[in-house]
Design a protein around this motif. Structure first.
Motif, short mmCIF file in Angstrom:
data_model
loop_
_atom_site.label_atom_id
_atom_site.label_comp_id
_atom_site.label_asym_id
_atom_site.label_seq_id
_atom_site.Cartn_x
_atom_site.Cartn_y
_atom_site.Cartn_z
N PHE A 44 0.81 -1.23 0.00
CA PHE A 44 0.00 0.00 0.00
C PHE A 44 0.84 1.27 0.00
N ASN A 45 2.05 1.23 0.57
CA ASN A 45 2.87 2.44 0.61
C ASN A 45 3.90 2.50 -0.52
N ASP A 46 3.77 1.61 -1.48
CA ASP A 46 4.63 1.62 -2.67
C ASP A 46 4.00 2.60 -3.68
N PRO A 47 4.79 3.46 -4.31
CA PRO A 47 4.24 4.38 -5.31
C PRO A 47 3.48 3.66 -6.44
N ALA A 48 3.83 2.41 -6.70
CA ALA A 48 3.15 1.64 -7.75
C ALA A 48 1.71 1.30 -7.37
N LYS A 54 -4.48 -0.63 -12.94
CA LYS A 54 -4.13 -0.53 -14.36
C LYS A 54 -3.14 -1.62 -14.78
N ASN A 55 -2.30 -2.03 -13.84
CA ASN A 55 -1.29 -3.05 -14.12
C ASN A 55 -1.74 -4.46 -13.73
N GLY A 56 -3.04 -4.61 -13.42
CA GLY A 56 -3.57 -5.93 -13.10
C GLY A 56 -3.15 -6.46 -11.74
N LYS A 57 -2.86 -5.56 -10.81
CA LYS A 57 -2.41 -5.97 -9.48
C LYS A 57 -3.39 -5.50 -8.42
N PHE A 58 -3.22 -6.05 -7.23
CA PHE A 58 -4.05 -5.69 -6.08
C PHE A 58 -3.16 -5.03 -5.04
N ILE A 59 -3.77 -4.28 -4.15
CA ILE A 59 -3.04 -3.59 -3.08
C ILE A 59 -3.16 -4.42 -1.81
N ILE A 60 -2.05 -4.57 -1.08
CA ILE A 60 -2.09 -5.27 0.19
C ILE A 60 -1.84 -4.27 1.31
N ILE A 61 -2.72 -4.29 2.30
CA ILE A 61 -2.58 -3.42 3.46
C ILE A 61 -2.34 -4.33 4.66
N SER A 62 -1.08 -4.48 5.02
CA SER A 62 -0.73 -5.31 6.17
C SER A 62 0.64 -4.93 6.66
N ALA A 63 0.98 -5.36 7.86
CA ALA A 63 2.27 -5.02 8.45
C ALA A 63 3.43 -5.66 7.69
N THR A 64 3.20 -6.82 7.10
CA THR A 64 4.29 -7.50 6.39
C THR A 64 4.32 -7.21 4.90
N GLY A 65 3.31 -6.56 4.38
CA GLY A 65 3.29 -6.21 2.96
C GLY A 65 3.40 -7.43 2.07
#
Length: 109
Positions: A44-48, A54-65
């Motif tokens: 979640f804190n990655d600029p990507a 748009k890039n076919g990815k999902f965002i993960i919000i967790s302590a371990t990323g």
């Protein structure tokens, strides 16, 4: 004679691939089983994360990323991923799906 040999070789290779499962291009052959989808996630804190959808990815919000395994059901081809979990030091934590303006996020919080 060479056409027959080539046809036979093609048939044998095709049969071998279909028996080994390599002919299936889906990342998870059984959409009801968990499979490793960690590469499909962006922290979640990655600029990507802004362009994750748009890039076919999902965002993960967790302590371990994305440093630990994220397993989901589905195959992301004809069955969307669902029921995701993330491994941590104590076992597996269920992830909650959240629709956000920038794409789908999965949260362990």
């Amino acid at each position: 004679m060479s056409k027959k040999a080539l046809s036979l070789a093609t048939l044998v290779i095709g049969a071998t691939l279909s028996m080994t499962g390599l002919a299936n291009a889906a990342p998870n052959g059984d959409p009801a089983a968990y499979a490793d989808f960690t590469p499909s996630f962006v922290n979640f804190n990655d600029p990507a994360a802004v362009d994750a959808a748009k890039n076919g990815k999902f965002i993960i919000i967790s302590a371990t990323g994305t440093t630990t395994t994220i397993a989901c059901r589905g195959n992301a081809a004809d069955v969307p991923i669902y029921d995701c979990m993330q491994e941590d030091a104590f076992g597996w934590i269920p992830l909650k799906k959240i629709d956000t303006p920038i794409g789908v996020a999965w949260s362990a919080l």
